[in-house]
Design an enzyme around this catalytic site. Structure first.
Site, mmCIF file in Angstrom:
data_model
loop_
_atom_site.group_PDB
_atom_site.id
_atom_site.type_symbol
_atom_site.label_atom_id
_atom_site.label_comp_id
_atom_site.label_asym_id
_atom_site.label_seq_id
_atom_site.Cartn_x
_atom_site.Cartn_y
_atom_site.Cartn_z
ATOM 1 C CG ASP A 37 56.232 -26.055 -38.508
ATOM 2 O OD1 ASP A 37 56.587 -27.234 -38.329
ATOM 3 O OD2 ASP A 37 56.115 -25.224 -37.583
ATOM 4 C CG ASN A 93 62.922 -33.319 -35.410
ATOM 5 O OD1 ASN A 93 64.088 -33.450 -35.789
ATOM 6 N ND2 ASN A 93 62.315 -32.149 -35.389
ATOM 7 N N GLY A 99 64.021 -34.130 -30.570
ATOM 8 C CA GLY A 99 63.285 -32.909 -30.852
ATOM 9 C C GLY A 99 61.853 -33.112 -31.309
ATOM 10 C CD GLN A 100 57.996 -37.729 -32.902
ATOM 11 O OE1 GLN A 100 58.793 -38.625 -32.646
ATOM 12 N NE2 GLN A 100 56.843 -37.947 -33.508
ATOM 13 C CB SER A 101 57.298 -31.064 -29.894
ATOM 14 O OG SER A 101 56.971 -30.525 -31.162
ATOM 15 C CG HIS A 106 55.827 -34.401 -37.798
ATOM 16 N ND1 HIS A 106 55.521 -35.014 -36.601
ATOM 17 C CD2 HIS A 106 56.803 -33.505 -37.502
ATOM 18 C CE1 HIS A 106 56.273 -34.507 -35.633
ATOM 19 N NE2 HIS A 106 57.084 -33.592 -36.164
ATOM 20 C CG HIS A 108 60.114 -30.893 -39.652
ATOM 21 N ND1 HIS A 108 59.552 -29.777 -39.062
ATOM 22 C CD2 HIS A 108 60.110 -31.857 -38.702
ATOM 23 C CE1 HIS A 108 59.229 -30.062 -37.801
ATOM 24 N NE2 HIS A 108 59.560 -31.312 -37.563
HETATM 25 P P1 DGP Z 1 58.513 -31.710 -34.075
HETATM 26 O O1 DGP Z 1 59.137 -30.822 -33.052
HETATM 27 O O2 DGP Z 1 59.525 -32.376 -35.015
HETATM 28 O O3 DGP Z 1 57.571 -32.718 -33.436
HETATM 29 O O4 DGP Z 1 57.669 -30.776 -35.015
HETATM 30 C C1 DGP Z 1 56.355 -30.406 -34.758
HETATM 31 C C2 DGP Z 1 56.076 -29.204 -35.585
HETATM 32 O O5 DGP Z 1 54.688 -29.037 -35.642
HETATM 33 C C3 DGP Z 1 56.654 -27.901 -35.043
HETATM 34 O O6 DGP Z 1 57.591 -27.375 -35.990
HETATM 35 C C4 DGP Z 1 55.471 -26.972 -34.903
HETATM 36 C C5 DGP Z 1 54.388 -27.682 -35.695
HETATM 37 N N1 DGP Z 1 53.060 -27.524 -35.153
HETATM 38 C C6 DGP Z 1 52.645 -27.858 -33.901
HETATM 39 N N2 DGP Z 1 51.330 -27.611 -33.767
HETATM 40 C C7 DGP Z 1 50.905 -27.141 -34.975
HETATM 41 C C8 DGP Z 1 49.631 -26.736 -35.463
HETATM 42 O O7 DGP Z 1 48.610 -26.747 -34.778
HETATM 43 N N3 DGP Z 1 49.586 -26.308 -36.756
HETATM 44 C C9 DGP Z 1 50.707 -26.284 -37.563
HETATM 45 N N4 DGP Z 1 50.546 -25.832 -38.817
HETATM 46 N N5 DGP Z 1 51.908 -26.677 -37.122
HETATM 47 C C10 DGP Z 1 52.004 -27.095 -35.847
#
Ligand code: DGP
Length: 120
Positions: A37, A93, A99-101, A106, A108
């Site tokens: 992440d 999420n 909290g899903q962005s 995916h 975690h």
């Molecule tokens: P969520 O908030 O559950 O949708 O988690 C999305 C996660 O993705 C957040 O912890 C940050 C990660 N993330 C977003 N963009 C990138 C990226 O370009 N590369 C990586 N390695 N992680 C990313």
């Protein structure tokens, strides 16, 4: 059930799957990819994603249940590779309010520190 693999050109995780956006990949399989992440919330914080573009884990399970199972198998491989043993937290999420962005399913995988409960 198998359906055609889907991808979204506007999705950052699809771009990582395609190799267009760099990521620190820790595991790869036919149906999944695992990478660290960008904003780690624990000493070990790995995302395990389906190669297929689907919005969330529920959509993956509906579209391709075998790939949902493969995702969970990949989580366990990642946990073992990264020395987490059997002590890690797995979080999906699901939905913006939870909290899903990134709207690409995916998991975690978090480990390496005490993880409180209930989660924030
Ligand atoms: P969520 O908030 O559950 O949708 O988690 C999305 C996660 O993705 C957040 O912890 C940050 C990660 N993330 C977003 N963009 C990138 C990226 O370009 N590369 C990586 N390695 N992680 C990313």
């Amino acid at each position: 059930m198998m359906t055609a693999m889907t991808t979204d050109p506007d999705c950052v995780f699809c771009s990582i799957v395609a190799g267009e956006v760099p990521a620190e990949v820790v595991h790869s399989s036919d149906h999944s990819l695992a990478f660290r992440d960008l904003d780690p919330q624990a000493p070990t914080h790995v995302l395990v994603i389906p190669r297929r573009h689907v919005a969330d884990i529920g959509a993956l399970t509906a579209a391709a249940p075998d790939e949902a199972v493969a995702l969970l198998a990949a989580v366990q491989v990642v946990a073992e590779l990264d020395g987490m043993g059997n002590a890690y937290r797995l979080v999906f999420n699901t939905g913006a309010a939870a909290g899903q962005s990134v709207p690409h399913a995916h998991a975690h995988v978090l480990a390496g520190r005490d993880l409180g409960w209930p989660p924030g």
